[in-house]
Design a protein around this motif. Structure first.
Motif, mmCIF file in Angstrom:
data_model
loop_
_atom_site.group_PDB
_atom_site.id
_atom_site.type_symbol
_atom_site.label_atom_id
_atom_site.label_comp_id
_atom_site.label_asym_id
_atom_site.label_seq_id
_atom_site.Cartn_x
_atom_site.Cartn_y
_atom_site.Cartn_z
ATOM 1 N N TYR A 1 0.811 -1.225 0.000
ATOM 2 C CA TYR A 1 0.000 0.000 0.000
ATOM 3 C C TYR A 1 0.843 1.273 0.000
ATOM 4 O O TYR A 1 1.739 1.450 0.818
ATOM 5 N N LYS A 2 0.515 2.122 -0.936
ATOM 6 C CA LYS A 2 1.079 3.476 -0.935
ATOM 7 C C LYS A 2 -0.094 4.429 -1.038
ATOM 8 O O LYS A 2 -0.955 4.258 -1.900
ATOM 9 N N ARG A 3 -0.119 5.391 -0.174
ATOM 10 C CA ARG A 3 -1.220 6.339 -0.198
ATOM 11 C C ARG A 3 -1.189 7.115 -1.515
ATOM 12 O O ARG A 3 -0.153 7.665 -1.887
ATOM 13 N N PRO A 4 -2.312 7.121 -2.244
ATOM 14 C CA PRO A 4 -2.321 7.852 -3.518
ATOM 15 C C PRO A 4 -2.001 9.332 -3.284
ATOM 16 O O PRO A 4 -2.411 9.898 -2.269
ATOM 17 N N THR A 5 -1.241 9.909 -4.193
ATOM 18 C CA THR A 5 -0.870 11.316 -4.020
ATOM 19 C C THR A 5 -1.477 12.189 -5.110
ATOM 20 O O THR A 5 -1.522 13.397 -4.983
ATOM 21 N N ASN A 6 -1.904 11.543 -6.174
ATOM 22 C CA ASN A 6 -2.446 12.301 -7.290
ATOM 23 C C ASN A 6 -3.948 12.104 -7.378
ATOM 24 O O ASN A 6 -4.406 11.063 -7.811
ATOM 25 N N ILE B 1 -10.143 8.756 -5.211
ATOM 26 C CA ILE B 1 -9.866 8.083 -3.938
ATOM 27 C C ILE B 1 -11.094 8.119 -3.027
ATOM 28 O O ILE B 1 -11.945 9.008 -3.117
ATOM 29 N N VAL B 2 -11.149 7.116 -2.162
ATOM 30 C CA VAL B 2 -12.207 7.021 -1.164
ATOM 31 C C VAL B 2 -11.538 6.884 0.207
ATOM 32 O O VAL B 2 -10.990 5.829 0.528
ATOM 33 N N PRO B 3 -11.528 7.961 0.996
ATOM 34 C CA PRO B 3 -10.917 7.854 2.320
ATOM 35 C C PRO B 3 -11.787 7.005 3.249
ATOM 36 O O PRO B 3 -12.944 7.333 3.488
ATOM 37 N N VAL B 4 -11.226 5.912 3.716
ATOM 38 C CA VAL B 4 -11.967 4.985 4.586
ATOM 39 C C VAL B 4 -11.017 4.343 5.582
ATOM 40 O O VAL B 4 -9.798 4.418 5.435
ATOM 41 N N GLY B 5 -11.600 3.703 6.569
ATOM 42 C CA GLY B 5 -10.822 2.892 7.494
ATOM 43 C C GLY B 5 -10.480 1.569 6.827
ATOM 44 O O GLY B 5 -11.082 1.181 5.823
ATOM 45 N N ILE B 6 -9.535 0.888 7.414
ATOM 46 C CA ILE B 6 -9.036 -0.346 6.825
ATOM 47 C C ILE B 6 -10.144 -1.388 6.681
ATOM 48 O O ILE B 6 -10.159 -2.184 5.741
ATOM 49 N N ASP B 7 -11.128 -1.347 7.573
ATOM 50 C CA ASP B 7 -12.227 -2.308 7.542
ATOM 51 C C ASP B 7 -13.076 -2.174 6.269
ATOM 52 O O ASP B 7 -13.821 -3.093 5.925
ATOM 53 N N GLN B 8 -12.963 -1.039 5.598
ATOM 54 C CA GLN B 8 -13.779 -0.814 4.403
ATOM 55 C C GLN B 8 -13.078 -1.211 3.114
ATOM 56 O O GLN B 8 -13.675 -1.142 2.034
ATOM 57 N N HIS C 1 -14.806 -3.552 0.779
ATOM 58 C CA HIS C 1 -15.928 -2.943 0.054
ATOM 59 C C HIS C 1 -15.441 -2.178 -1.181
ATOM 60 O O HIS C 1 -16.142 -2.106 -2.193
ATOM 61 N N ILE C 2 -14.249 -1.624 -1.076
ATOM 62 C CA ILE C 2 -13.709 -0.908 -2.244
ATOM 63 C C ILE C 2 -13.272 -1.924 -3.308
ATOM 64 O O ILE C 2 -13.444 -1.692 -4.503
ATOM 65 N N PHE C 3 -12.751 -3.066 -2.856
ATOM 66 C CA PHE C 3 -12.438 -4.134 -3.822
ATOM 67 C C PHE C 3 -13.703 -4.547 -4.566
ATOM 68 O O PHE C 3 -13.692 -4.719 -5.781
ATOM 69 N N ILE C 4 -14.778 -4.721 -3.822
ATOM 70 C CA ILE C 4 -16.038 -5.148 -4.439
ATOM 71 C C ILE C 4 -16.533 -4.074 -5.412
ATOM 72 O O ILE C 4 -17.004 -4.369 -6.511
ATOM 73 N N THR C 5 -16.408 -2.827 -4.992
ATOM 74 C CA THR C 5 -16.801 -1.706 -5.855
ATOM 75 C C THR C 5 -16.099 -1.802 -7.207
ATOM 76 O O THR C 5 -16.734 -1.700 -8.267
ATOM 77 N N ASN C 6 -14.802 -2.018 -7.169
ATOM 78 C CA ASN C 6 -14.048 -2.085 -8.419
ATOM 79 C C ASN C 6 -14.420 -3.315 -9.231
ATOM 80 O O ASN C 6 -14.477 -3.266 -10.459
ATOM 81 N N VAL D 1 -11.297 2.971 -8.516
ATOM 82 C CA VAL D 1 -11.109 3.889 -7.381
ATOM 83 C C VAL D 1 -10.137 3.271 -6.379
ATOM 84 O O VAL D 1 -10.008 2.053 -6.280
ATOM 85 N N LYS D 2 -9.468 4.149 -5.663
ATOM 86 C CA LYS D 2 -8.474 3.658 -4.699
ATOM 87 C C LYS D 2 -8.874 4.017 -3.280
ATOM 88 O O LYS D 2 -9.290 5.141 -3.013
#
Ligand code: TRP
Ligand code: SF4
Length: 362
Positions: free
Chosen positions: A17-22, A173-180, A183-188, A205-206
């Motif tokens: 994991y690298k936090r998206p910067t762009n 990007i979608v700022p979320v806690g690690i528990d989410q 859900h972002i994987f499913i979204t993609n 989305v990241k």
């Protein structure tokens, strides 16, 4: 990414994991399931505020979307809706009190925006049940919330609704806690399936995991309503004094004359967080550390200082809460405006979706 083994996938994801910067577009939501506590603030609202400012400084206006996920509150709370309206109203006030700014961000309510229901329905047509049954948060909550009947269509479909929430606004990007993250994987996964079947209109989305350290609960466990270890944004001075007094300290420091180990104490962890928030500088923390290690003061005094700092941190928020509570018409205006902006964007996306699946539009 196939969700056949989300645990492995999560591990790989987190390792790399690298936090998206762009990024130019941001979206996130919060479920109105109760009063907002400091854990919610540091875990979610503060990262949102930082992103709001980042985009605004880039000259972008209204490309961050923050919304109240009231439909999502129903997925687990449908049996008792007695507090839902009050919770939504309070969340509207809290969003504004902490500094989410309608000049910079679009603030809105999920259920006021029909596009979410429409996209949810269309995504539901292509979402595999297996994908949803494999969702780790689904499995977990079903296990843990035994007192509720969560064997519902709505609860299984939670990530489908979240997919609609997200993909309607093309966020980077979608700022979320690690528990989410699942859900972002499913979204993609769902977005990709739509793109492949019909027309490529959704981008990947990241998840954006924040750097802000989490604030644990008063007892050192995760801050959570169900543990009764929360400080709420709406707590009074008296409540805060009482709650801080009840905090666990270094168990080896029994008498005032015993030297303590601040690293073994939730009070000190809180001190670090609030000293930073209030810009108290290194000296303040050094003093606490020294005082504890050399038994210069007792835990009672140490806690008094902390309570005072938490109060100083919350005072400006209380002031704004009061203002918006007595001027609730202003809150309504702000959210109505946000609803309009959000709807305008999402409506066009739904139109594209309907077009892509060959519905007859006229
Ligand atoms: N599921 C999220 C949570 O519990 C809330 C949520 C709903 C959300 N829709 C969203 C978060 C869309 C991000 C994007 O925290
Ligand atoms: Fe914790 Fe402060 Fe007591 Fe040390 S003095 S154990 S940091 S409460």
């Amino acid at each position: 990414m196939i969700l056949s083994n989300v645990d492995n996938e999560m591990k790989i994801f987190l390792k790399n994991y690298k936090r998206p910067t762009n990024f130019n577009r941001v979206l996130s939501g919060m479920r109105p399931t109760g009063k907002i506590h400091l854990g919610n603030y540091f875990g979610a609202l503060k990262p949102w505020l930082e992103l709001q400012e980042t985009l605004y400084k880039k000259g972008l206006k209204h490309t961050s979307y923050f919304f109240i996920a009231d439909y999502h509150a129903l997925t687990t709370g449908y049996e008792d809706v007695s507090n839902l309206k009050e919770n939504i109203k309070n969340m509207m006030i809290d969003f504004l009190a902490v500094g989410l700014d309608p000049e910079k961000s679009v603030l809105f309510v999920q259920s006021h925006n029909e596009a979410h229901s429409e996209a949810y329905l269309l995504f539901g047509m292509i979402t595999s049940i297996k994908l949803l049954e494999r969702n780790p948060t689904y499995k977990e909550l079903k296990e843990n919330l035994k007192e509720k009947d969560l064997a519902t269509y709505g609860f299984l479909g939670y990530p489908v609704l979240q997919t609609a929430d997200i993909l309607l606004y093309d966020p980077d990007i979608v700022p979320v806690g690690i528990d989410q993250v699942p859900h972002i994987f499913i979204t993609n996964e769902i977005g990709r399936k739509f793109n492949n079947l019909f027309k490529p209109i959704f981008k990947e989305v990241k998840p954006y995991l924040s750097e802000t350290p989490k604030l644990p609960g008063l007892d050192g466990r995760k801050m959570s309503k169900s543990y009764g270890n929360c400080i709420y944004l709406s707590d009074s001075k008296e409540e805060i004094l009482k709650k801080v007094r009840s905090m666990k300290t270094d168990p080896n420091r029994i008498r005032k004359t015993d030297p303590g180990n601040p690293e073994n104490c939730t009070v000190y962890l809180y001190h670090k967080v609030f000293a930073k928030e209030l810009n108290l500088g290194e000296d303040f923390l050094k003093e606490i550390e020294e005082g504890c290690k050399k038994a210069k003061f007792g835990c009672v005094d140490c806690k008094k200082k902390l309570a005072q700092n938490i109060i100083s941190f919350l005072e400006p928020i209380w002031e704004k809460r009061n203002y918006y509570q007595t001027n609730f018409d202003k809150v309504l205006e702000i959210f109505k405006e946000g609803d309009k902006l959000a709807s305008a964007y999402a409506k066009e996306k739904v139109r594209q979706m309907k077009e892509a699946v060959n519905l007859f539009l006229f």
